[in-house]
Design an enzyme around this catalytic site. Structure first.
Site, PDB file in Angstrom:
ATOM      1  N   ALA A 155       0.839  -1.206   0.000  1.00 14.76           N
ATOM      2  CA  ALA A 155       0.000   0.000   0.000  1.00 14.76           C
ATOM      3  C   ALA A 155       0.879   1.263   0.000  1.00 14.76           C
ATOM      4  O   ALA A 155       1.862   1.334  -0.730  1.00 14.76           O
ATOM      5  CB  ALA A 155      -1.004  -0.029   1.158  1.00 14.76           C
ATOM      6  N   CYS A 156       0.539   2.228   0.855  1.00 12.32           N
ATOM      7  CA  CYS A 156       1.257   3.515   0.821  1.00 12.32           C
ATOM      8  C   CYS A 156       2.737   3.366   1.148  1.00 12.32           C
ATOM      9  O   CYS A 156       3.524   4.263   0.855  1.00 12.32           O
ATOM     10  CB  CYS A 156       0.644   4.495   1.809  1.00 12.32           C
ATOM     11  SG  CYS A 156      -0.955   5.067   1.278  1.00 12.32           S
ATOM     12  N   SER A 157       3.120   2.273   1.787  1.00 10.20           N
ATOM     13  CA  SER A 157       4.528   2.100   2.169  1.00 10.20           C
ATOM     14  C   SER A 157       5.337   1.372   1.102  1.00 10.20           C
ATOM     15  O   SER A 157       6.512   1.045   1.344  1.00 10.20           O
ATOM     16  CB  SER A 157       4.612   1.332   3.495  1.00 10.20           C
ATOM     17  OG  SER A 157       3.958   2.044   4.500  1.00 10.20           O
TER      18      SER A 157
END
Ligand code: CO8
Length: 373
Positions: A155-157
């Protein structure tokens, strides 16, 4: 110990931008039409009328003023409210591959590296447009890179997790140069009819070249002093879209197959987790907040970034110390912190230390501490 350096970055920005006023106008037009279609049920008290969205709320709650998207027309059509992207044949480059190669070419040029000298391509992002073959292998073929490639999703990471993978591969000696790309088409997995989240995301793609410092030639380079990753399971950010939807007979168009979050809970739980990650990571490198010249943080919410930076630095960060790009890009998932790094690092001088940090669904968070060479 092998020194791993970042020698080039790139950014692909879609040509369409939607500001809050245009997004809210489309949302409110849809609210009007839905409420009038259900006027009788609303009058009988059987149904709550839908409420308007507002530009003032969006900017105050998140700091977002505008976002770039691959297609604005479909999103702003109150009858559609989702982007309309072309179906491509197998003979054409995929959309994510096209975004990735555009950002990658800039990063390669900045690093003064020929594509043929890249031995690892990682496509790291929140959503992949197909199950296989890996988009990374297509990017490899389009650019003419050597070695191998793979896709990954945290995801965002995703970008910081990919940086650890690439840095480890270089430090272990299995490759000398790696390319990371983050083609994020967040608009395709956003529910533009959800008042709580319709404003959150935008589309973009970033690219990074990482090299063994022995082979790097670019003058501007950032030594990776260390990477640290952390995950903790949470359902507070979730998307149930997946290949089993077909065989579980669940509705692939149902709303749980899009981005769903409990924003307040995310805010409360993720900020302390990220501040601790960065502080502990710095301590392990015998550094502390006062050693940081720059924090290139994940770009989800201005207040989140202010709070995290305050916890790490011990004071309110200036716009220079913790640059914000979400005002014009919104949340571009894994690309956000890399866009900040791409746009706001030129004033650093040799020896200056900064941290690239992303956080999001999982929960997941990644910290990459760098020093300007
Ligand atoms: N317009 C006007 N009013 C609104 C709106 C709106 N659009 N939306 C909500 N309100 C109202 C609510 O009804 C509520 O009213 P009341 O107080 O009367 O009940 C009031 O505003 C406050 O609502 P909230 O409590 O929901 O508002 P917050 O102040 O919490 O702000 C945010 C909402 C901005 C969402 C905030 O909570 C936030 O940013 N949280 C952190 C979110 C975050 O960082 N998430 C990270 C997820 S990203 C990630 O990991 C990537 C996943 C993969 C991406 C894939 C692409 C889609």
């Amino acid at each position: 110990m092998t020194n791993v350096v970042i020698t080039g970055t790139g950014l692909y920005t879609p040509e369409h931008a939607i500001d809050n006023a245009a997004l809210v106008a489309a949302f409110n037009a849809w609210v009007d039409s839905d409420n009038s279609a259900h006027a009788d049920a609303i009058a009988r008290g059987e149904r709550e009328p839908l409420a308007y969205s507002s530009s003032e709320f969006i900017e105050k709650a998140s700091g977002i003023k505008s976002r770039y998207v691959l297609d604005a027309q479909g999103i702003l059509d109150p009858q559609r409210m989702k982007p309309k992207l072309p179906q491509r044949s197998n003979a054409e480059p995929s959309i994510q591959c096209e975004m990735a190669t555009s950002a990658a070419r800039q990063a390669l040029a900045a690093a003064q590296v020929d594509a043929a000298d890249i031995e690892l391509v990682i496509v790291a992002c929140s959503n992949l447009e197909r199950a296989y073959p890996a988009v990374a292998v297509e990017v490899q073929q389009q650019l003419g890179t050597a070695g191998y490639g793979f896709d990954m999703n945290v995801a965002c990471s995703s970008a910081t997790f990919a940086m650890e993978m690439a840095a480890n591969a270089i430090a272990a000696g299995s490759v000398k140069r790696a390319l990371i790309v983050n083609p994020e088409i967040c608009s395709a997995h956003l529910n533009f009819r959800d008042r709580d989240s319709h404003f959150i995301f935008g589309d973009a793609c970033t690219a990074l070249v990482l090299e063994n410092s022995d082979v790097a030639v670019a003058e501007e380079r950032y030594e990776i002093l260390g990477t640290r990753l952390v995950t903790r399971f949470s359902n507070a950010i979730r998307n149930n879209s997946g290949f089993l939807n077909r065989v579980t007979d669940s509705d692939p168009m149902a709303l749980d197959k899009l981005f769903v979050q409990e924003g307040r809970r995310v805010f409360k739980e993720v900020c302390p987790m990220v501040a601790k990650l960065i502080t502990d990571h710095l301590a392990s490198l015998e550094l502390n907040g006062s050693d940081l010249k720059r924090m290139w943080l994940h770009q989800a919410n201005q207040h989140m970034n202010d709070l995290i930076a305050r916890k790490v630095l011990g004071y309110d960060p200036s716009a220079t110390e913790a640059p914000i790009i979400l005002d014009r890009y919104a949340n571009t998932s894994s690309a956000g912190s890399i866009i900040a790094f791409h746009l706001y690092r030129q004033q650093l001088v040799a020896g200056d230390v900064g941290v690239i940090c992303s956080f999001g669904a999982g929960y997941s968070a990644g910290s990459v501490v760098v020093r300007r060479h």
